[in-house]
Design a protein around this motif. Structure first.
Motif, short mmCIF file in Angstrom:
data_model
loop_
_atom_site.label_atom_id
_atom_site.label_comp_id
_atom_site.label_asym_id
_atom_site.label_seq_id
_atom_site.Cartn_x
_atom_site.Cartn_y
_atom_site.Cartn_z
N UNK A 66 -15.07 8.39 1.44
CA UNK A 66 -14.01 7.72 0.69
C UNK A 66 -14.49 6.31 0.37
N UNK A 67 -14.27 5.88 -0.88
CA UNK A 67 -14.64 4.52 -1.28
C UNK A 67 -13.45 3.88 -1.98
N UNK B 228 -7.71 1.14 -8.15
CA UNK B 228 -6.53 0.29 -7.95
C UNK B 228 -6.74 -0.51 -6.67
N UNK B 229 -6.06 -1.63 -6.51
CA UNK B 229 -6.31 -2.50 -5.34
C UNK B 229 -6.20 -1.78 -4.00
N UNK B 230 -5.24 -0.86 -3.87
CA UNK B 230 -5.03 -0.19 -2.59
C UNK B 230 -5.46 1.27 -2.60
N UNK B 231 -6.13 1.69 -3.67
CA UNK B 231 -6.49 3.10 -3.80
C UNK B 231 -7.90 3.41 -3.31
N UNK C 150 -5.28 10.60 8.12
CA UNK C 150 -5.66 9.47 8.97
C UNK C 150 -5.52 8.16 8.21
N UNK C 151 -5.28 7.09 8.95
CA UNK C 151 -5.34 5.75 8.35
C UNK C 151 -6.80 5.43 8.08
N UNK C 152 -7.05 4.64 7.04
CA UNK C 152 -8.44 4.33 6.67
C UNK C 152 -9.17 3.63 7.82
#
Length: 220
Positions: free
Chosen positions: A122-123, A127-130, A203-205
């Protein structure tokens, strides 16, 4: 500026090329496996005929050939990690198209290890939070120091995409995911999330492992 309209002929050729290049690696693998099976079948048949054995049960015969074929593939898989396989492979690199075909087929190989292992990652998204989910076909450092190449594939048929050079601290490894899982995710066009495909809880990042940490833990 108005967008140029393509003729039926141009659209047909374009779609045909897309289909051709999507199916080529699969067809190449199937052709090679079928050819290898025929060679094993011929060798075993000749050996058994030489010692005077003539199997009558065709189903048992096919199962036996498949078992021998699987054993040969296992031995080849073991030899891949040795210098013998590297030397043998180097003999074919002068053949035009060999390295390209090897790389294309390698994309579909989820069992690769070391620097050529396929990682689902995941990168940071657009968008700012995407975030975007992509693939790393190699863990070799980019030409930009501290950056690594991530491929974001198209959906539903991943026959194209975009390459991004991403700082390693901004890449998060989805450890339980494989190339095949990512392919299912793309083919679903968002109907299934990657969590659905993997059958795991989201999961949280912050809980995901960064590429930087993954590289440290997987040093040879």
């Amino acid at each position: 500026m108005p967008q140029k309209k393509h003729t039926f002929k141009e659209n047909f050729i374009h779609r045909t090329k897309q289909g051709l290049f999507w199916i080529l690696p699969i067809a190449a693998i199937l052709m090679i496996l079928f050819w290898l099976y025929q060679q094993v079948d011929t060798i075993v048949t000749n050996l058994l005929s030489f010692v005077g054995i003539n199997p009558q049960n065709e189903i048992v015969w096919i199962i036996g050939i498949l078992l021998i074929f699987a054993l040969i593939l296992y031995i080849i898989g073991y030899l891949i990690s040795t210098q013998i396989a590297l030397y043998f492979e180097s003999l074919f690199y002068n053949i035009p198209g060999f390295s390209t075909l090897k790389d294309i087929i390698g994309i579909f190989n989820s069992s690769k290890e070391g620097e050529n292992r396929v990682l689902v990652v995941a990168i940071k998204g657009f968008t700012p939070d995407g975030y975007n989910i992509g693939l790393m076909y190699s863990q070799r450092e980019s030409i930009i120091k501290g950056h690594y190449t991530v491929t974001l594939s198209m959906t539903p048929i991943p026959n194209g995409g975009y390459l991004f050079e991403v700082p390693k601290e901004n890449i998060y490894v989805i450890e339980s995911a494989t190339f095949d899982d990512n392919l299912q995710y793309l083919l679903s066009m968002g109907v299934k999330s990657l969590a659905d495909v993997l059958k795991v809880e989201p999961k949280a990042i912050e809980e995901m492992q960064t590429l930087e940490k993954w590289l440290e833990e997987n040093k040879r």
